[in-house]
Structure formats: C-alpha cells, structure tokens
Design a protein around this motif. Structure first.
Motif, PDB file in Angstrom:
ATOM      1  N   VAL A   1       0.860  -1.182   0.000  1.00 53.18           N
ATOM      2  CA  VAL A   1       0.000   0.000   0.000  1.00 53.18           C
ATOM      3  C   VAL A   1       0.899   1.236   0.000  1.00 53.18           C
ATOM      4  O   VAL A   1       1.656   1.458   0.942  1.00 53.18           O
ATOM      5  CB  VAL A   1      -0.936   0.008   1.213  1.00 53.18           C
ATOM      6  CG1 VAL A   1      -1.861   1.230   1.164  1.00 53.18           C
ATOM      7  CG2 VAL A   1      -1.749  -1.290   1.274  1.00 53.18           C
ATOM      8  N   GLN A   2       0.804   2.043  -1.044  1.00 53.74           N
ATOM      9  CA  GLN A   2       1.724   3.152  -1.227  1.00 53.74           C
ATOM     10  C   GLN A   2       1.003   4.445  -1.598  1.00 53.74           C
ATOM     11  O   GLN A   2      -0.059   4.416  -2.233  1.00 53.74           O
ATOM     12  CB  GLN A   2       2.742   2.814  -2.324  1.00 53.74           C
ATOM     13  CG  GLN A   2       3.613   1.605  -2.003  1.00 53.74           C
ATOM     14  CD  GLN A   2       4.535   1.231  -3.139  1.00 53.74           C
ATOM     15  OE1 GLN A   2       4.277   1.554  -4.291  1.00 53.74           O
ATOM     16  NE2 GLN A   2       5.631   0.548  -2.820  1.00 53.74           N
ATOM     17  N   VAL A   3       1.623   5.552  -1.201  1.00 53.03           N
ATOM     18  CA  VAL A   3       1.176   6.888  -1.585  1.00 53.03           C
ATOM     19  C   VAL A   3       2.259   7.483  -2.477  1.00 53.03           C
ATOM     20  O   VAL A   3       3.438   7.438  -2.160  1.00 53.03           O
ATOM     21  CB  VAL A   3       0.968   7.793  -0.359  1.00 53.03           C
ATOM     22  CG1 VAL A   3       0.400   9.145  -0.787  1.00 53.03           C
ATOM     23  CG2 VAL A   3       0.067   7.128   0.665  1.00 53.03           C
ATOM     24  N   GLY A   4       1.853   8.074  -3.612  1.00 51.41           N
ATOM     25  CA  GLY A   4       2.833   8.668  -4.506  1.00 51.41           C
ATOM     26  C   GLY A   4       2.480   8.395  -5.960  1.00 51.41           C
ATOM     27  O   GLY A   4       1.382   7.922  -6.262  1.00 51.41           O
ATOM     28  N   PRO A   5       3.379   8.729  -6.858  1.00 51.31           N
ATOM     29  CA  PRO A   5       4.779   9.135  -6.657  1.00 51.31           C
ATOM     30  C   PRO A   5       4.927  10.603  -6.263  1.00 51.31           C
ATOM     31  O   PRO A   5       4.032  11.415  -6.499  1.00 51.31           O
ATOM     32  CB  PRO A   5       5.403   8.888  -8.029  1.00 51.31           C
ATOM     33  CG  PRO A   5       4.270   9.114  -8.987  1.00 51.31           C
ATOM     34  CD  PRO A   5       3.052   8.584  -8.300  1.00 51.31           C
ATOM     35  N   PHE A   6       6.103  10.922  -5.679  1.00 47.08           N
ATOM     36  CA  PHE A   6       6.419  12.279  -5.264  1.00 47.08           C
ATOM     37  C   PHE A   6       7.568  12.815  -6.118  1.00 47.08           C
ATOM     38  O   PHE A   6       8.482  12.078  -6.491  1.00 47.08           O
ATOM     39  CB  PHE A   6       6.829  12.313  -3.792  1.00 47.08           C
ATOM     40  CG  PHE A   6       5.705  11.985  -2.850  1.00 47.08           C
ATOM     41  CD1 PHE A   6       4.866  12.975  -2.367  1.00 47.08           C
ATOM     42  CD2 PHE A   6       5.491  10.668  -2.459  1.00 47.08           C
ATOM     43  CE1 PHE A   6       3.827  12.661  -1.500  1.00 47.08           C
ATOM     44  CE2 PHE A   6       4.462  10.349  -1.585  1.00 47.08           C
ATOM     45  CZ  PHE A   6       3.624  11.347  -1.114  1.00 47.08           C
ATOM     46  N   SER A   7       7.524  14.106  -6.377  1.00 47.30           N
ATOM     47  CA  SER A   7       8.565  14.735  -7.189  1.00 47.30           C
ATOM     48  C   SER A   7       9.773  15.136  -6.364  1.00 47.30           C
ATOM     49  O   SER A   7      10.843  15.391  -6.906  1.00 47.30           O
ATOM     50  CB  SER A   7       7.998  15.967  -7.904  1.00 47.30           C
ATOM     51  OG  SER A   7       7.485  16.898  -6.957  1.00 47.30           O
ATOM     52  N   SER A   8       9.615  15.196  -5.030  1.00 48.82           N
ATOM     53  CA  SER A   8      10.743  15.574  -4.180  1.00 48.82           C
ATOM     54  C   SER A   8      10.664  14.832  -2.847  1.00 48.82           C
ATOM     55  O   SER A   8       9.582  14.425  -2.399  1.00 48.82           O
ATOM     56  CB  SER A   8      10.750  17.081  -3.911  1.00 48.82           C
ATOM     57  OG  SER A   8       9.694  17.439  -3.038  1.00 48.82           O
ATOM     58  N   GLU A   9      11.819  14.653  -2.219  1.00 50.28           N
ATOM     59  CA  GLU A   9      11.871  13.994  -0.926  1.00 50.28           C
ATOM     60  C   GLU A   9      11.138  14.811   0.129  1.00 50.28           C
ATOM     61  O   GLU A   9      10.489  14.259   1.029  1.00 50.28           O
ATOM     62  CB  GLU A   9      13.329  13.779  -0.502  1.00 50.28           C
ATOM     63  CG  GLU A   9      13.465  13.048   0.837  1.00 50.28           C
ATOM     64  CD  GLU A   9      14.906  12.766   1.206  1.00 50.28           C
ATOM     65  OE1 GLU A   9      15.157  12.438   2.377  1.00 50.28           O
ATOM     66  OE2 GLU A   9      15.784  12.883   0.324  1.00 50.28           O
ATOM     67  N   ALA A  10      11.218  16.135   0.028  1.00 48.17           N
ATOM     68  CA  ALA A  10      10.547  16.999   1.008  1.00 48.17           C
ATOM     69  C   ALA A  10       9.031  16.770   0.989  1.00 48.17           C
ATOM     70  O   ALA A  10       8.391  16.672   2.045  1.00 48.17           O
ATOM     71  CB  ALA A  10      10.862  18.465   0.718  1.00 48.17           C
ATOM     72  N   ASP A  11       8.449  16.659  -0.205  1.00 52.66           N
ATOM     73  CA  ASP A  11       7.008  16.413  -0.302  1.00 52.66           C
ATOM     74  C   ASP A  11       6.646  15.044   0.261  1.00 52.66           C
ATOM     75  O   ASP A  11       5.636  14.881   0.951  1.00 52.66           O
ATOM     76  CB  ASP A  11       6.566  16.499  -1.768  1.00 52.66           C
ATOM     77  CG  ASP A  11       6.605  17.921  -2.307  1.00 52.66           C
ATOM     78  OD1 ASP A  11       6.645  18.856  -1.484  1.00 52.66           O
ATOM     79  OD2 ASP A  11       6.604  18.080  -3.540  1.00 52.66           O
ATOM     80  N   ALA A  12       7.480  14.060  -0.031  1.00 54.05           N
ATOM     81  CA  ALA A  12       7.220  12.709   0.469  1.00 54.05           C
ATOM     82  C   ALA A  12       7.273  12.669   1.986  1.00 54.05           C
ATOM     83  O   ALA A  12       6.416  12.068   2.643  1.00 54.05           O
ATOM     84  CB  ALA A  12       8.225  11.731  -0.127  1.00 54.05           C
TER      85      ALA A  12
END
Length: 288
Positions: free
Chosen positions: A255-266
């Motif tokens: 179970v995943q959320v994403g994808p994210f464009s930056s580590e800060a957002d993740a």
C-alpha cells in the motif's frame, strides 16, 4: 540514561536527556579490534511464549507515538538499516536482555518482542537472520538497527546504513516457521531466498521509471491491502495504489502513496500520516 519511556532502556537511538549518562561513551562506534564474522551463525528462530517486557503499546519517544504490532505474522517492509555497537554493548535492551554487539540481534520500533527477522541487503543480496530484542531506531528515515556484527555480515558497517528488506520469521509452538507469512525452513536464507532479493518485479507492467513513494504496509494477501487503501481515501491528496510484486518469499501487496517529485514532499506526507496513527510507514524508491 534518561529515557522518554522506561521500557526502552537500551535502544540504539533513544535520547539521552540527562546531564550524566550511564553510558561511558558519548558517540557510538565500532569495536576497537576488528572482528571476523565469516563463521558467525545467524540467530536461530524458535518459539517463545509471548512476554510483556518491551511490548508496551502505545509508547512515545521524542514526541512520536508508536504502536507495537499485535502479531508479527506476515510482516515485510523495505527501508534503511543502521547499526549500533560499543556505546550500548553490555547494557539492557528494551525487553530486559543484555545487548551484545557481537551477536546477531536488532532493534525495531514496532515488531512484537522478542522477534526473529530475515534482513536482506538490497544492494548486495546478502541476508542474515537476527533476533529482535530492542526498540529503535527513532528516526523517521530508519527501519531497523542491527548489531555491529549483523551489519558487518551484511557488508555495510563502514558506510553506516544500507537499503534492506526486513521479513519477520514467526514460529508456532509445534515448531512450524513462517517467513513473512509463507512456510519457511532455516537454511533457505542464503540460497533460495537471499539471492532472489532483486528489485521487485511488478505484476502489471508500468513505465519502468523509479520515483519516491511512502509505503504504509505490505500484505501477503490482497484483501487487507485493499481495505487499508479504502481507509486512506480522503486522508491524502496524492495518488494511492496497491502495488503487487513478486519476491523470493512470494507475492506481496504494498500500500503506497505517490509518486512524489521531491523527498521533502514525500516526508511531509509521511509525517502527516504518522500524525494520524500510521506510524509504520517507510520512504522508498519504487517503480511508478
């Protein structure tokens, strides 16, 4: 050492807030004399009666609240492993045992203690089996702390951290063993399983490009993964998915959320989810 909770007496990353520590070494370090781990055996999984020591739930460290798993059955996760050594050598672990940096042991935030787990270094394919008897590491980007000896067997003691997969080994009273919910026989860890810990193969082909995701859980069956996905609807604005992958230990549904464009957002999303009670999430790179 003054701890936030007394049950975490020996964890590798618990804070020392007292003016006089019971640890004589300020900074953790490797043993002064190099050790040969080539002949060091893995921990031997065995059935142990459930204990209360080290399993207080929930518990709080550094303002973060963690909930101990009711059962380790089926647990598997990927993330960053660190290690701990001489500073904590000879001191009590969270369940009252004594930490020995020369033995195959580990600290984990939420596995029910004591536990056994197979840990695989995803960069070189090496695997070890450790006995988890401590709490930690209390950093959001760390999944597990291994003893110095275990880290050296996995080949990352000089770097400090490694990308790993942690799969719980559970043992029934009759001796039957299960690795992440699948039947398991000790000895497989070095052959049939370890050398197949390649990057997970998607069941459904995607773009093949990698990106950052926040993973909340991984299940050996799809139904609980879909149930968790439903609970998450409305909690985050980012896309949600259940990613089915095949590994050497079988098929798992992540179970995943994403994808994210930056580590800060993740990490911002990860912190938000942890504040809502999802304290077992990990940040990882996965196929889109």
């Amino acid at each position: 050492m003054a701890f936030v909770v007394t049950t975490l007496a020996g964890c590798a990353s618990a804070p020392d807030r007292s003016s006089s520590s019971r640890y004589t070494i300020t900074q953790d370090r490797a043993p002064s004399v190099d050790m040969d781990v080539s002949g060091l055996e893995d921990a031997r999984p065995r059935y142990e009666r459930p204990k209360t020591a080290g399993n207080k739930s929930p518990y709080t460290v550094w303002g973060e609240t963690y909930r101990v798993l009711k059962s380790n059955d089926g647990y598997v996760a990927r993330g960053t492993a660190s290690w701990y050594g001489e500073k904590f050598h000879g001191h009590q672990t969270s369940n009252g045992e004594v930490f020995d940096m020369y033995k195959m042991s580990a600290a984990h935030k939420t596995l029910r203690l004591p536990a056994f787990a197979r840990v695989t270094n995803l960069d070189n394919g090496r695997s070890v089996i450790v006995r988890v008897n401590d709490r930690g590491p209390f950093h959001s980007d760390r999944l597990i702390d291994l003893s110095y000896a275990a880290a050296k067997k996995l080949g990352y003691q000089s770097r400090g951290t490694a990308r790993v997969e942690v799969a719980a080994i559970t043992v029934r009273p009759d001796g039957q063993m299960f690795l992440a919910g699948k039947p398991f026989t000790p000895g497989q860890s070095d052959t049939a399983l370890a050398d197949r810990q390649e990057p997970a193969k998607p069941v459904a082909a995607g773009s093949g490009q990698e990106a950052l995701f926040v993973q909340l859980a991984s299940f050996s069956s799809r139904a609980p993964a879909e149930a968790l996905l439903s609970k998450l609807q409305g909690l985050v604005s980012q896309p949600l998915r259940v990613r089915s992958v095949d590994t050497g230990a079988g098929r798992f549904h992540r179970v995943q959320v994403g994808p994210f464009s930056s580590e800060a957002d993740a990490r911002a999303t990860q912190a938000s989810l942890e504040a809502r009670g999802y304290a077992q999430s990990i940040l990882l790179t996965d196929v889109r």
